[in-house]
Scaffold this active site. Sequence first.
Site, PDB file in Angstrom:
ATOM      1  N   ASN A 219      -3.177 -23.644  10.444  1.00  0.00           N
ATOM      2  CA  ASN A 219      -3.436 -24.287  11.734  1.00  0.00           C
ATOM      3  C   ASN A 219      -3.081 -23.308  12.841  1.00  0.00           C
ATOM      4  O   ASN A 219      -1.907 -23.078  13.140  1.00  0.00           O
ATOM      5  CB  ASN A 219      -2.610 -25.565  11.857  1.00  0.00           C
ATOM      6  CG  ASN A 219      -2.869 -26.316  13.146  1.00  0.00           C
ATOM      7  OD1 ASN A 219      -3.591 -25.841  14.023  1.00  0.00           O
ATOM      8  ND2 ASN A 219      -2.275 -27.494  13.272  1.00  0.00           N
TER       9      ASN A 219
ATOM     10  N   CYS B  67      -3.873 -28.760  20.154  1.00  0.00           N
ATOM     11  CA  CYS B  67      -4.960 -28.459  19.214  1.00  0.00           C
ATOM     12  C   CYS B  67      -6.335 -28.789  19.777  1.00  0.00           C
ATOM     13  O   CYS B  67      -7.350 -28.391  19.202  1.00  0.00           O
ATOM     14  CB  CYS B  67      -4.734 -29.197  17.899  1.00  0.00           C
ATOM     15  SG  CYS B  67      -3.238 -28.678  17.034  1.00  0.00           S
TER      16      CYS B  67
ATOM     17  N   HIS C  36     -11.104 -29.652  14.140  1.00  0.00           N
ATOM     18  CA  HIS C  36      -9.872 -28.865  14.215  1.00  0.00           C
ATOM     19  C   HIS C  36      -9.295 -28.711  12.816  1.00  0.00           C
ATOM     20  O   HIS C  36      -9.205 -29.678  12.054  1.00  0.00           O
ATOM     21  CB  HIS C  36      -8.875 -29.556  15.137  1.00  0.00           C
ATOM     22  CG  HIS C  36      -7.484 -29.043  15.017  1.00  0.00           C
ATOM     23  ND1 HIS C  36      -7.157 -27.722  15.217  1.00  0.00           N
ATOM     24  CD2 HIS C  36      -6.326 -29.672  14.686  1.00  0.00           C
ATOM     25  CE1 HIS C  36      -5.856 -27.560  15.032  1.00  0.00           C
ATOM     26  NE2 HIS C  36      -5.331 -28.727  14.709  1.00  0.00           N
TER      27      HIS C  36
END
Length: 348
Positions: free
Chosen positions: A303, A132, A273
Amino acid sequence: MQKESQNAIPDHRPAGLGCGRPTEITALATHVPPRLLTNADFEKMVDTTSEWILQRTGIVERHVVEPGVASSDLGAAAATKAIAQAGLTPDDIDLIIVGTTTPDMFFPSTAALIQHKIGASHAWGFDLAGACSGFTFALATGSQLVSTGRHNHALIVGADVMSSIADYKDRATCVLFGDGAGAAVVSAAKDPSLAILDFAHEVDGSGAPFLQMPAGGSLRPATHETVEQRLHYIKQDGQAVFKFAVRKTEEISRLIMQRNNLTPDDIDLFVSHQANMRIIKAAGERLGFPECKVMINLQRYGNTTAATIPLALTDALAEGRIKKGSLVLLASVGAGFTVGSVLLRWAY
């Protein structure tokens, strides 16, 4: 040391970035597949409810690819748009760095596949496995290579097809992820005050057991047993990841602000993020950012791993929350664990 005002940030990069030329993001574009997977869809797939997903994650829907669509396809689509937006052609690109957790295959690299698909015949490149944090890691790396003067234009891509490794029998993880890509062109800054100003990155390998895909690599090559045990999908200790993400998002962001003599009042937008709304809000509150300075768009995408930050930046630009001269702070935490933050003043 007395804090400088927002306008007093020097027109050169901090000493931590070295003495090379300043760099900027000259263009940014994204791409998501058209197919939507909503919370209502998940109610038919696993034992969950739309309300539970929304309360625990903040996600309403996510985009997922059709069979046969790979990370390089999404990345190439975003890259083509970004290059055109920068007023360049693929031949102008010197370097391609792709942050991805879901490469098309072990080899060749996804960067090589994107290079071929977009026709960037003069570019070399490589993949970067930062999970990520893939986009923040790649952005800092590309910036440094352009700053040396050996490269004029770097293409930074964050692309992931997380649906390819999501276990749609595991209700705790499958609802979290979507597919998407973002691409930025990094070039020498026209105005040194409108540039990538600083970055800080960390890794903590002790966190590997808490978020991983256990099989498929050299440690556990694919076998009938690994497939039967569903070890080729995402495995996560949600509580451990949540606690680490909140703490490290705060720590790395605070480090960057302190190093540049800034407070939350100086930052125009905090772009974290996009993994979980509760993580973003908790970190933002700890840092002292009002809600109006915290970008959240995961409700529309879930995500998307390396693509979340460029997707968030693109939406922030469209909403008028970032303008030329805006001071933007990026932060990311991912599997590994990886931690990253980038400070930049927006150039266009």
